[in-house]
Structure formats: C-alpha cells, structure tokens
Write a protein that holds these residues in place. Structure first.
Motif, PDB file in Angstrom:
ATOM      1  N   UNK A  36       0.864  -1.277  -0.114  1.00 13.69           N
ATOM      2  CA  UNK A  36      -0.059   0.190  -0.112  1.00 13.69           C
ATOM      3  C   UNK A  36       0.753   1.457   0.010  1.00 13.69           C
ATOM      4  N   UNK A  37       2.074   1.096   0.385  1.00 22.09           N
ATOM      5  CA  UNK A  37       2.898   2.152   0.621  1.00 22.09           C
ATOM      6  C   UNK A  37       3.973   2.245  -0.683  1.00 22.09           C
ATOM      7  N   UNK A  38       4.576   0.977  -0.833  1.00 20.34           N
ATOM      8  CA  UNK A  38       5.850   0.835  -1.699  1.00 20.34           C
ATOM      9  C   UNK A  38       5.427   0.693  -3.117  1.00 20.34           C
ATOM     10  N   UNK A  39       4.188  -0.049  -3.546  1.00 18.13           N
ATOM     11  CA  UNK A  39       3.701  -0.156  -4.818  1.00 18.13           C
ATOM     12  C   UNK A  39       3.777   1.050  -5.799  1.00 18.13           C
ATOM     13  N   UNK A  40       3.316   2.062  -5.339  1.00 18.09           N
ATOM     14  CA  UNK A  40       3.396   3.287  -6.440  1.00 18.09           C
ATOM     15  C   UNK A  40       4.614   4.160  -6.043  1.00 18.09           C
ATOM     16  N   UNK A  41       5.118   4.185  -4.964  1.00 16.55           N
ATOM     17  CA  UNK A  41       6.192   5.149  -4.416  1.00 16.55           C
ATOM     18  C   UNK A  41       7.486   4.522  -5.142  1.00 16.55           C
ATOM     19  N   UNK A  42       7.635   3.523  -5.487  1.00 18.95           N
ATOM     20  CA  UNK A  42       8.877   2.954  -6.002  1.00 18.95           C
ATOM     21  C   UNK A  42       9.017   3.331  -7.436  1.00 18.95           C
ATOM     22  N   UNK A  43       8.362   3.650  -8.191  1.00 18.94           N
ATOM     23  CA  UNK A  43       8.392   4.101  -9.278  1.00 18.94           C
ATOM     24  C   UNK A  43       8.483   5.493  -9.560  1.00 18.94           C
ATOM     25  N   UNK A  44       7.714   6.376  -8.493  1.00 16.37           N
ATOM     26  CA  UNK A  44       7.796   7.788  -8.894  1.00 16.37           C
ATOM     27  C   UNK A  44       8.769   8.379  -7.827  1.00 16.37           C
ATOM     28  N   UNK A  45       8.920   7.855  -6.594  1.00 15.25           N
ATOM     29  CA  UNK A  45       9.842   8.678  -5.654  1.00 15.25           C
ATOM     30  C   UNK A  45      11.274   9.002  -6.003  1.00 15.25           C
ATOM     31  N   UNK A  46      12.141   7.962  -6.830  1.00  8.74           N
ATOM     32  CA  UNK A  46      13.450   8.274  -7.159  1.00  8.74           C
ATOM     33  C   UNK A  46      13.539   9.750  -7.899  1.00  8.74           C
ATOM     34  N   UNK A  47      12.794   9.924  -8.938  1.00  5.33           N
ATOM     35  CA  UNK A  47      12.845  10.947  -9.799  1.00  5.33           C
ATOM     36  C   UNK A  47      12.532  12.268  -9.002  1.00  5.33           C
ATOM     37  N   UNK A  48      11.404  12.289  -8.376  1.00  2.00           N
ATOM     38  CA  UNK A  48      10.944  13.497  -7.323  1.00  2.00           C
ATOM     39  C   UNK A  48      12.255  13.939  -6.385  1.00  2.00           C
ATOM     40  N   UNK A  49      12.610  12.845  -5.527  1.00  7.75           N
ATOM     41  CA  UNK A  49      13.457  13.287  -4.718  1.00  7.75           C
ATOM     42  C   UNK A  49      14.899  13.798  -5.350  1.00  7.75           C
ATOM     43  N   UNK A  50      15.113  13.333  -6.322  1.00  6.96           N
ATOM     44  CA  UNK A  50      16.342  13.478  -7.185  1.00  6.96           C
ATOM     45  C   UNK A  50      16.385  15.122  -7.546  1.00  6.96           C
ATOM     46  N   UNK A  51      15.090  15.491  -7.969  1.00  4.77           N
ATOM     47  CA  UNK A  51      14.844  16.953  -8.586  1.00  4.77           C
ATOM     48  C   UNK A  51      15.176  17.866  -7.206  1.00  4.77           C
ATOM     49  N   UNK A  52      14.772  17.464  -6.049  1.00  5.44           N
ATOM     50  CA  UNK A  52      14.876  18.313  -4.973  1.00  5.44           C
ATOM     51  C   UNK A  52      16.080  18.158  -3.998  1.00  5.44           C
ATOM     52  N   UNK A  53      16.544  16.960  -4.093  1.00  9.26           N
ATOM     53  CA  UNK A  53      17.492  16.376  -3.101  1.00  9.26           C
ATOM     54  C   UNK A  53      18.955  16.276  -3.759  1.00  9.26           C
ATOM     55  N   UNK A  54      19.157  16.106  -5.161  1.00  4.45           N
ATOM     56  CA  UNK A  54      20.302  15.656  -5.858  1.00  4.45           C
ATOM     57  C   UNK A  54      20.657  14.517  -5.518  1.00  4.45           C
ATOM     58  N   UNK A  55      21.985  14.369  -5.034  1.00 10.76           N
ATOM     59  CA  UNK A  55      22.901  13.212  -4.608  1.00 10.76           C
ATOM     60  C   UNK A  55      22.591  12.727  -3.454  1.00 10.76           C
ATOM     61  N   UNK A  56      21.657  13.649  -2.663  1.00 10.44           N
ATOM     62  CA  UNK A  56      21.317  13.324  -1.128  1.00 10.44           C
ATOM     63  C   UNK A  56      19.929  12.700  -1.381  1.00 10.44           C
ATOM     64  N   UNK A  57      19.539  12.405  -2.533  1.00  6.45           N
ATOM     65  CA  UNK A  57      18.209  11.766  -2.590  1.00  6.45           C
ATOM     66  C   UNK A  57      17.850  10.462  -1.812  1.00  6.45           C
ATOM     67  N   UNK A  58      18.947   9.781  -1.534  1.00 10.34           N
ATOM     68  CA  UNK A  58      18.798   8.466  -0.770  1.00 10.34           C
ATOM     69  C   UNK A  58      18.346   8.703   0.870  1.00 10.34           C
ATOM     70  N   UNK A  59      18.932  10.024   1.099  1.00  7.70           N
ATOM     71  CA  UNK A  59      18.341  10.584   2.397  1.00  7.70           C
ATOM     72  C   UNK A  59      16.735  10.690   2.755  1.00  7.70           C
ATOM     73  N   UNK A  60      16.332  11.145   1.727  1.00  4.88           N
ATOM     74  CA  UNK A  60      14.847  11.765   1.748  1.00  4.88           C
ATOM     75  C   UNK A  60      13.963  10.770   2.340  1.00  4.88           C
TER      76      UNK A  60
END
Length: 377
Positions: free
Chosen positions: A20-44
C-alpha cells in the motif's frame, strides 16, 4: 458496529500495508527526490519515514483510546456526532480521489511500458474488476492474497537489486550534503506523503484478531519499507546519476541495464510484474477501506453491496481527475503531496490530540470529584 465479521492477523496486516506504501512510490519517488535533493536523494526516504512513525503512533493511539473502533466511528465519539460525520465525509471524498489516482497511475504505466495499443479503459477496468471481487470476498481473502503477492514482490525486487550490483557506481553518492540538509528535507516531502498512508491502520486495526506484538510488527514494517525505498533510490542514483529526475519511471530504466552474457535481458518485465502484484494489493486495500467506511458512515450492516458501485466511482475518478499522463504527473507534485499530508497526517493528529485532551479532562475531573468526596468525609 463493524461492517465485516472477518479477522486478520498482525502479520497479514503488515503484508497488506507494505505494498500500500511501496507499490506506487517505488516508481515515482526516485525521480521526485532527485529533483529536490540531488545526490542526497537516498536520505529523503529516511526523513520521510518520520511521518510514517507519527502516523503509526496516531493510529495505535486511537485504537488504545477507542478499542474496536475505526477512525470513522471514533471520530463521532471524540468530536460529536455532526462534526464526526463531517470528518468522515471528508475521507469519503478523498478515498475515491486517491484510489482513482492509483488506478490511473497503473493504467498509464502499463499502457506506456507493456500494452501501448490496448485501450486504457480495458487495462484499468480489468484490474478494478479483479480487485472488486477480492474485496467482496472479505478482509481474510484480501489478507491471504496480500501474503502471496507481497512475497513474490519482495523476491522479484531482491532479484532485480542483486542483478544490478555489477553496474553500480557508488561514487555517484558524492558530494555528500554539498548544499546542507535542506535539499534532502525538501525531497522528503514526497516520501512523507506516501508514508502518511500508514493511516490505513486507523481504518483496519479493529479487524485484527490478536494484537499481541502489534507495535513491534508495525515498526518493523516501517523499517522494511524505509529500507526498500532508500535502496531503490540508491540503485537509481548509482546507475543513472543526475539524469534520474529526467525519467518518469527511473526504476524501469535501471532494470534495462541488466544483461548477463547476452542471454538474460529485458528484465524490465519483472518490474512490470512487481507493479501489477503490488498495485493489486494496494487497490484492494484502499477499495476495502472506502467500502467499509462508506457502510459505517451510512449505518449499514454489510459493506459488500456498496463495493461494485464504489469501484465504478473510483474508475470515474480515474478519468475525472486526470486527462492525460502529463496531468497524472502533476498529481504527485509538491502541492499534491502537501494536500495528502494534511488529510492523512494533520487531521488525524488533530483528532487524536482532541481525544487525548478529553481523556485528560475526564481524568482530572474524576480526581477532583474524588478529592471533594474525601474532603466531605
């Protein structure tokens, strides 16, 4: 009074919440977090998981104060019948919106990556019909199907990660926090919106038969989800680098890197399988919550008669709120994430705060009455 007689275990509840959490986030979150956090996207996702922790705490707190009551039922006891009904009506408006967005996201992904010539209505309609049947069969069936499909999702996801290890470039992680902590916090808004969906616990805890170890299991579920989201971000960062936010589905691009001796290729089909299994559970969970909440709000004894009409309503919302794939992308924008956080975190937190104040007031009033009676004696 609950509209469902079936019961599930704590483990089955955890299996239902994970996709319920991961199914949709796994596809969308990487691109969104990279846009705002850059190379620190993994911390978000780590920052975002704090919202998940708060949401779990709110859900468990409401369950302890009003055992056996869903948030729809406890709201009328906390803030009164009419305000409580308005509170519930707010969620009856939000749930088809959210479920329709999930359905449309599934349709857009499958149409663009697997079935480009198949009408979108057929892709979405077949999934909704299967989920509708699953929901009508009861929460026990939803729980068991979740156990089967989530196990497959975890195995396939681990397979993808293992096959990608040779292609990874860990130096993409550097420079670490080049612009401080603020970018990673900005990037955390999107994961936080997904983690706020842990509020489904407030709708489903009354259906758990034995609650022993509930808190520990939910915290482990949160940890597992956070790790999966963080690792997914790291994989995309190590493979695609700064280009991560230029792709709609970075995980699909990452999967295309896999090739072993020119024999094992086109592994992106596994990503599609992961998406289908996960989205089946996610739509089933939210459709079930929508159906039971509607039945509770109208005072019905059984939720099953309303499942089919509500499933159709969710299909209508899938077309109404999104006109094309570009519009679908806008619905996971910053404003949409804030909107989700307000409904799934802020309002339940206010409700829980009022419930705690009422309990404290009653306790102080009771202590004062005892002191007065003792003084008279």
């Amino acid at each position: 009074m609950l509209t469902e007689k079936g019961k599930i275990s704590v483990t089955q509840l955890a299996f239902m919440i994970f996709p319920a959490i991961l199914a949709t986030s796994i596809l969308s979150v990487p691109g969104i977090t990279m846009h705002y956090a850059g190379h620190d996207m993994w911390i978000s996702p780590i920052w975002g998981s704090l919202v998940g922790l708060a949401t779990i705490g709110i859900s468990l707190g409401l369950e302890r104060l009003y055992p056996g009551k869903t948030i729809m039922q406890s709201s009328t006891l906390i803030i009164g019948w009419f305000p409580g009904k308005l509170f519930g009506l707010m969620y009856l408006g939000f749930l088809p919106h959210l479920t329709g967005l999930i359905i449309r996201g599934y349709g857009e992904f499958i149409a663009s990556n697997a079935l480009p010539k198949t009408p979108l209505f057929v892709i979405m309609g077949t999934m909704v019909v299967v989920c509708m049947i699953n929901v009508r069969l009861g929460i026990e069936v939803v729980g068991r199907t979740s156990q089967v499909f989530v196990t497959l999702v975890v195995v396939l996801l681990c397979l993808i990660f293992v096959l990608l290890t040779k292609e990874l470039r860990p130096e993409e992680m550097l420079p670490f926090m080049e612009r401080g902590i603020v970018p990673s916090l900005k990037g955390a808004v999107a994961p936080a919106a997904w983690f706020s969906e842990y509020i489904v616990l407030a709708f489903m805890l009354p259906y758990v038969n034995r609650k022993k170890g509930l808190t520990r299991t939910m915290l482990f579920s949160l940890l597992f989800t956070t790790v999966a989201m963080t690792v997914t971000n790291l994989i995309c960062l190590f493979l695609i680098g700064d280009l991560t936010d230029s792709f709609a589905y970075p995980v699909m691009v990452a999967a295309r890197y896999i090739t072993i001796a020119d024999f094992l290729q086109h592994i992106e089909s596994i990503i599609i399988a992961i998406w289908i299994f996960g989205i089946f559970v996610k739509i089933s969970v939210f459709l079930y919550i929508f159906a039971t909440s509607t039945a509770e709000w109208f005072g019905l004894n059984d939720y099953k008669p309303v499942v089919a009409p509500l499933a159709f309503l969710c299909m209508v919302f899938a077309y109404w709120i999104v006109s094309d794939s570009a519009s679908a992308a806008n619905l996971v924008s910053s404003s949409a994430n804030v909107y989700t956080l307000v409904l799934l975190l802020v309002f339940p937190a206010i409700l829980y705060g009022i419930a705690l104040l009422k309990k404290l007031w009653k306790r102080n009033r009771g202590d004062g009455a005892k002191a007065d009676s003792g003084g008279r004696e």
